[in-house]
Design an enzyme around this catalytic site. Structure first.
Site, mmCIF file in Angstrom:
data_model
loop_
_atom_site.group_PDB
_atom_site.id
_atom_site.type_symbol
_atom_site.label_atom_id
_atom_site.label_comp_id
_atom_site.label_asym_id
_atom_site.label_seq_id
_atom_site.Cartn_x
_atom_site.Cartn_y
_atom_site.Cartn_z
ATOM 1 C CE LYS A 29 3.031 27.370 -17.180
ATOM 2 N NZ LYS A 29 4.613 27.314 -17.730
ATOM 3 C CG HIS A 467 12.225 22.245 -27.463
ATOM 4 N ND1 HIS A 467 12.914 22.123 -29.030
ATOM 5 C CD2 HIS A 467 12.348 22.871 -27.257
ATOM 6 C CE1 HIS A 467 12.789 23.609 -29.237
ATOM 7 N NE2 HIS A 467 12.106 24.594 -27.761
ATOM 8 C CB SER A 794 -14.020 36.837 -60.399
ATOM 9 O OG SER A 794 -12.822 36.554 -59.068
ATOM 10 C CE1 TYR A 882 -16.391 32.456 -57.722
ATOM 11 C CE2 TYR A 882 -18.538 33.504 -57.749
ATOM 12 C CZ TYR A 882 -16.958 33.185 -58.353
ATOM 13 O OH TYR A 882 -15.984 33.810 -59.455
#
Ligand code: PEP
Ligand code: MG
Length: 910
Positions: A29, A467, A794, A882
Site C-alpha cells: 500500500k 470480504h 530417479s 525431467y
C-alpha cells in the site's frame, strides 16, 4: 548488528520519497501510494513507517531508537502541508492509520480511521464540515459525531481488544430506540448518545477513559497495527497463502478525506478489467455518503460504478482517466480504492489486482496483444496453481436445474456440500471428510478458518469486493456473495429462500461463475481447458479467450523449458491420457499395481510356493500377463522413454490381514473343518508379518530374496519391447530398481537383468537402460558409487522424505502435522512440497556426485513432488532432466518448468 543498533536508520518515508519498487520496505500500500503521488495523482498527503520498524518493534516490544522522533518530524511536515494540527480543537487534522504488508492480506490486519478526534476536536470537525458547506450545519454535526463514534469503535476494537459486538449492540440499541434499522436515520444527538455509550464500553473494558490526547491515539494505533501482524487470523492467512511469517507490516499515516460528508461524497472500489473473467471494461462498486469500511464490510448495498457517471460526471471521468493511466503504468490489471469528498476525487489505494485463474490467463494474453508485455512476462504472470484451478470441473446444467437464488459470482468454480452456518461447524464437518458450504450473511476475518475448511462460501450480503469475495478469490475457493433472496438465521441453523427452508446438513450447490444457487447436488462437467488438452473441446469453444490464452502461454512455456515432463502411469489408458496432456514419456510405471485384482491369487501362489517348481510355475503364469501390460504401455508411448519400476511394496500387502485370517482359521477348526490350506497361509502371513513394513522386505530386498521374481519382470519388459518393435513400433524401456541403499544391491540385480536382456533382445535393435531410484538417504549419500552401476537416477521423493525426516508417510499428515504447521516448523507438508534444505540437499548431493562419477547421468524425479509447482522450480535449479507426475498435473508441471526457465534466465542476466 540488531535492528536497534542501526542508529540513524530511516524508518519513516514521506509519500513523495517512495516508489513502487520499495514494497519490501514500505509494504504494497505504501509503495503504491508513493508511486501515485509521484505520478501526480490526487493522493491525500501522508507518510509510511517501514516494515523494518515493525520487525524491530515485534522483536523487542518497543519502538526502535529514532522512530518516535522521525514520526514527529513527518507529522509536523504533514501538519504544515495541510495547514492543520493533529486533533486541534478548532480545526483538527485527522489521520487514518493503515496496515500494508509486502503481500496483500485483505482484511487480516488493522486500520484505525479518524485519529485525532476527541471531545473538543469533534466540535472543530463539525465547524470545518459546516464552513465548507454552510447549508449543512445539522448534517455537519451528525458527520462529526459519527466520525467520533467510528474512532472509538475502531480504536477500542483494534488497540484495546474491546469485543466488537459490544459496540455493535450499542449502535443497534440506538437504532431500535429511533425505530429504524439504518445508521443514516440517527441524527447528531443520537450519535452523541452513541459516543457516550461507546466511551462507557471502552472504560468498562479497559479500566481507563478513552484517550483524549491525539498524539497518544496515534502512537497506540501505530503499535496496534504493528502487533496485528501477529494476530491469529493474519498468521492463519499467511500460512494458507504461503506468505513468510517474518516480513512485518508497514504502517501508513494518511490525512483523512471523507466520503461521508453528504450526497456529493462517497467511496468506491474499481478494477481496470473484470477480475473474474479478464474482460475489458469498467468494474466496480460505489457507495454514496459512506466511508470505505462500509463498502468492504458489505454493510450497505453498493451501486455499480457506472452509476457514478450520473451522480458526479466530473469525478467519474477523472477516475476513468486515472484508471487508464494506472493500467498503462503498471502494465497490469489494477484495483483501486477512492473517495470523493464533496465532489473532489481522492485516490486512497491502488495495487496490481487479485484476479481469478481464468482472468490471469486472459489478461496476460490481452496485454501481449496490446504490446504492453512480452510472452515471457505473460508466462511469469500466471502459475501452475491457477492452471490447476482451471482444470476443475464445473456444473453440468443441461437438464432441469432451476436456481433457487442468485447472487454475485464472486469467485468461480462449482461446489456442492452440506450447509453450515458457523466457521467452527465447517471445520468439524470438514474434518469428518464432508464437503461443506459455509453460509453467512457476510463473512468477516474471524471466519477464515471456516472458509479454509469449506468447499464454497455463500453470503446473502456484499458485492464482488466484500470480504468473502476477496478472500475466496485469493484462495481459489468458489464463492457466491450478495444472494439477497436468502434469509440467513444463524442461531436457528437454517436459511430460507423462496418458500424453501434449508437446514444445517442439507446439500446445496453454488456456482461461483454465474452466482446461481441450487438446492441439492448438481452434477459437474469437466473444464474447457481439460477438454482442450484432451482434444475433445466443442469446436465452437476452441477459440474462446481463455482457451486461446492457455494455448498460447503453454506453447511458450514448452518452448522455454529445459525440464522434460513425464508422467506416472501404470496402464495404457493412463498413458494415453497423459500424452494428451503433453507427457513426454513415463517416469514411473509402478508394476505392483499390475499384481492386484484377479492376479492376486497367482501372487499368493508365488509367495506360498513351498518348492522351486511351485514358484517357477507361478512366475511362468504371471509372465505373459506382465508382458501384455507392457506391450500396451509401450504402444501408447510410441517410442518415448518408459521407466518401469520393478515390484516394490511389502509382500504382506498381497496376503489377507493377519487378524482376520487367524479368526477364520480358529472358527473353522472349532467346526472341525479341513483347514490345512488356510493354516499354511496363516503360517506364511505370520512369517512375513513386520512391525515396520515400510522399512522391511520391499523393493530391491524382495528381488534379492525371492528368486526369479525380478527376472520374470525383466523378461516381460524386454519381450514386450521386442514384440512392439517387431510390429513396426518403437519402445524405449528403462528398468528401474527400487529402494536401493547400496551399490552392491543394484549390481546384483543388474548382472542378472543384463543376461536376460541380452538373451531376449538379440539383434532386435531394442536398447534397455538399467537405473535406480534414489529414495533411501544412504543411496543419496553414496550416489557416486551407485552411479557406477546405474544408467539413470530417479528421485523417489516420497520415500526420501519419509526416511529423510523419519515421518511415516501413511500416518503423520493426519496425526500431527497440524501442530507442526501451527508452530511454523514448516509452512507446508514436506510430502506436498519439497523440503529444500533437508531432502533437497540430499537430492543436490546425489545429483552432483552421481554426475561427477558418470557425466551425463540422466536424472529425474517421480515422487509426488514432480507435479508440485514450487518443487518443479527446485528440480530445475538442481539440474534434473525431467519431472514425472500424475497425468492431470502434467500441464501444471510444463507451465512451471517454463516459468522456472525464464526466472533463472532473468536472474542470470541481472
Ligand atoms: C517415491 O518413493 O517417491 C516413489 C515414487 O515410490 P513410491 O511412492 O511408489 O514408494
Ligand atoms: Mg518409493
Amino acid at each position: 548488528m540488531t535492528v536497534q543498533e542501526k542508529a540513524g536508520e530511516k524508518f519513516v518515508y514521506d509519500f513523495a520519497e517512495g516508489n513502487k519498487e520499495l514494497r519490501d520496505l514500505l509494504g504494497g500500500k505504501g509503495a503504491n501510494l508513493a508511486e501515485m503521488t509521484n505520478l501526480g495523482l490526487p493522493v491525500p498527503p501522508g507518510f509510511t513507517i517501514t516494515t523494518e520498524a515493525c520487525r524491530a518493534y515485534l522483536a523487542t516490544g518497543r519502538e526502535p531508537d529514532g522512530l518516535t522522533g522521525q514520526i514527529e518530524a513527518h507529522l509536523e511536515a504533514l501538519e504544515r502541508e495541510m495547514g492543520r494540527r493533529l486533533g486541534d480543537p478548532q480545526d483538527p487534522l485527522l489521520v487514518s492509520v493503515r496496515s500494508g504488508a509486502r503481500f496483500s492480506m485483505p482484511g487480516m490486519m488493522e486500520t484505525v480511521l479518524n485519529v485525532g478526534l476527541n471531545d473538543r476536536s469533534v466540535q472543530g470537525l463539525a465547524r470545518q464540515a459546516s464552513s465548507a458547506d454552510p447549508d449543512s450545519s445539522g448534517s455537519a454535526d451528525r458527520f462529526a459525531w459519527d466520525s467520533y463514534r467510528r474512532l472509538i469503535q475502531m480504536f477500542g476494537k483494534t488497540v484495546c481488544e474491546v469485543p466488537g459486538e459490544q459496540f455493535e449492540h450499542a449502535l443497534d440499541e440506538a437504532k431500535r430506540a429511533k425505530g429504524s434499522t439504518d445508521d443514516l436515520d440517527l441524527d447528531a444527538d443520537d450519535l452523541r448518545g452513541v459516543v457516550e455509550a461507546y466511551k462507557k464500553i471502552f472504560a468498562g473494558h479497559t479500566g481507563r477513559e478513552f484517550p483524549q490526547d491525539p498524539r497518544e491515539q496515534l502512537d497506540l494505533a501505530i503499535r496496534a497495527v504493528f502487533a496485528s501482524w501477529n494476530a491469529e487470523r493474519a498468521i492463519l492467512y499467511r500460512r494458507q497463502e504461503r506468505i513468510p511469517a517474518d516480513l512485518g507490516t508497514a504502517v501508513n499515516v494518511v490525512a483523512m478525506v471523507f466520503g461521508n460528508l453528504g450526497p456529493d461524497s462517497g467511496t468506491g472500489v474499481a478494477f481496470t478489467r473484470d477480475p473474474g473473467s479478464g474482460a475489458q471494461g469498467i468494474y466496480g462498486d460505489y457507495l454514496a455518503n459512506a466511508q470505505g469500511e462500509d463498502v468492504v464490510a458489505g454493510i450497505r448495498n453498493t451501486v455499480p460504478l457506472q452509476e457514478l457517471e450520473r451522480l458526479d460526471p466530473k469525478s467519474y471521468h477523472e477516475l476513468l482517466d486515472i484508471m487508464a493511466r494506472l493500467e498503462g503504468h503498471y502494465r497490469d490489471l489494477c484495483d483501486i480504492e477512492f473517495t470523493i469528498e464533496r465532489g473532489k476525487l481522492w485516490m486512497l489505494q491502488t495495487r496490481v489486482g487479485k484476479r481469478t485463474a481464468a482472468a490471469a490467463f486472459v489478461i496476460a494474453g490481452q496485454l501481449v496483444d496490446e504490446g504492453l508485455i512480452d510472452l515471457d512476462e505473460a508466462l511469469h504472470r500466471v502459475n501452475g496453481a491457477q492452471l490447476a484451478q482451471l482444470m476443475f470441473p464445473r456444473f453440468q446444467l443441461d437438464h432441469d436445474f432451476a436456481p433457487v437464488a442468485r447472487g454475485i459470482g464472486a469467485s468461480p468454480g462449482a461446489a456442492s456440500g452440506a450447509v453450515v452456518f458457523t466457521s467452527a461447524r465447517a471445520v468439524e464437518l470438514a474434518a469428518e471428510g464432508r464437503s461443506v458450504i459455509l453460509v453467512r450473511r457476510e463473512t468477516n476475518p474471524d471466519d477464515l478458518n471456516g472458509m479454509i475448511a469449506a468447499q464454497g462460501i455463500l453470503t446473502s450480503r456484499g458485492g464482488k469486493t466484500s470480504h468473502a469475495a476477496v478472500v475466496a478469490r485469493g484462495m481459489g475457493k468458489t464463492c457466491v456473495s450478495g444472494a439477497d433472496g436468502i434469509e440467513v438465521d444463524v442461531p436457528a441453523k437454517r436459511f430460507t429462500v423462496g418458500g424453501h427452508t434449508v437446514a444445517e446438513g442439507d446439500v446445496v450447490s453454488i456456482d461461483g461463475t454465474t452466482g446461481k444457487v441450487y438446492l441439492g447436488e448438481v452434477p459437474v462437467m469437466p473444464s474447457e481447458v481439460v477438454q482442450y488438452f484432451e482434444g475433445s473441446l466443442d469446436p465452437a469453444h476452441v477459440d474462446n479467450a481463455l482457451v486461446r490464452a492457455v494455448r498460447r502461454i503453454m506453447t511458450h512455456a514448452d518452448g522455454r523449458r529445459r525440464l522434460a515432463v513425464r508422467t506416472n502411469a501404470d496402464t495404457g489408458a493412463d498413458a494415453a491420457r497423459a500424452r494428451r496432456f503433453g507427457a513426454e514419456g513415463i517416469g514411473l510405471c509402478r508394476t505392483e499395481h499390475m499384481f492386484l485384482g484377479d492376479r492376486r491369487e497367482l501372487v499368493e501362489r508365488l509367495i506360498l510356493a513351498a518348492t522351486d517348481t511351485d514358484r517357477t510355475a507361478a512366475l511362468a503364469a504371471l509372465l505373459p500377463l506382465q508382458r501384455q501390460d507392457f506391450v500396451e504401455i509401450f504402444r501408447e508411448m510410441a517410442g518415448l522413454p518408459v521407466t518401469v519400476r520393478l515390484i516394490d511394496p511389502p509382500l504382506h500387502e498381497f496376503l489377507p490381514p493377519l487378524e482376520q485370517l487367524a479368526v477364520n482359521v480358529a472358527v473353522a477348526q472349532e467346526r472341525g473343518e479341513d483347514v490345512a490350506k488356510e493354516e499354511a497361509l496363516l503360517a506364511a502371513v505370520r512369517r512375513m508379518h513386520e512391525e515396520n513394513p515400510m522399512l522391511g522386505l520391499r523393493g530391491v530386498r524382495l528381488g534379492l530374496v525371492i528368486p526369479g521374481l525380478f527376472a520374470m519382470q525383466v523378461r516381460a519388459i524386454a519381450e514386450a519391447a521386442v514384440a512392439v518393435t517387431r510390429d513396426g513400433g518403437a519402445a524405449c524401456p528403462e528398468i528401474m530398481v527400487p529402494l536401493v541403499g547400496a551399490v552392491q544391491e543394484l549390481e546384483t540385480v543388474r548382472a542378472e537383468a543384463e543376461k536376460i536382456i541380452a538373451e531376449v533382445v538379440g539383434d532386435s535393435g531394442v536398447e534397455v537402460l538399467i537405473g535406480t531410484m534414489i529414495e533411501v538417504p544412504r543411496a543419496a549419500l553414496t550416489a557416486g558409487q551407485i552411479a557406477e552401476a546405474a544408467q539413470f537416477f530417479s528421485f523417489g521423493t516420497n520415500d526420501l522424505t519419509q526416511m529423510g525426516w523419519g515421518f511415516s508417510r501413511d500416518d503423520v499428515e493426519g496425526a500431527f502435522f497440524w501442530r507442526y504447521l501451527e508452530l511454523g516448523i514448516f509452512g507446508i507438508s514436506p510430502f506436498e512440497s519439497i523440503d529444500r534444505d533437508g531432502v533437497g540437499r540430499l537430492i543436490r548431493i546425489a545429483a552432483e556426485e552421481g554426475r561427477a562419477a558418470r557425466p551425463g547421468l540422466k536424472l529425474g524425479v517421480c515422487g509426488e513432488h514432480g507435479g508440485d509447482p514450487d518443487s518443479v522450480h527446485f528440480f530445475h535449479e538442481v539440474g534434473l532432466d525431467y519431472v514425472s507426475c500424475s497425468p492431470f498435473r502434467v500441464p501444471v508441471a510444463r507451465l512451471e518448468a517454463g516459468r522456472a526457465a525464464i526466472e533463472t534466465a532473468g536472474s542470470d542476466s541481472r
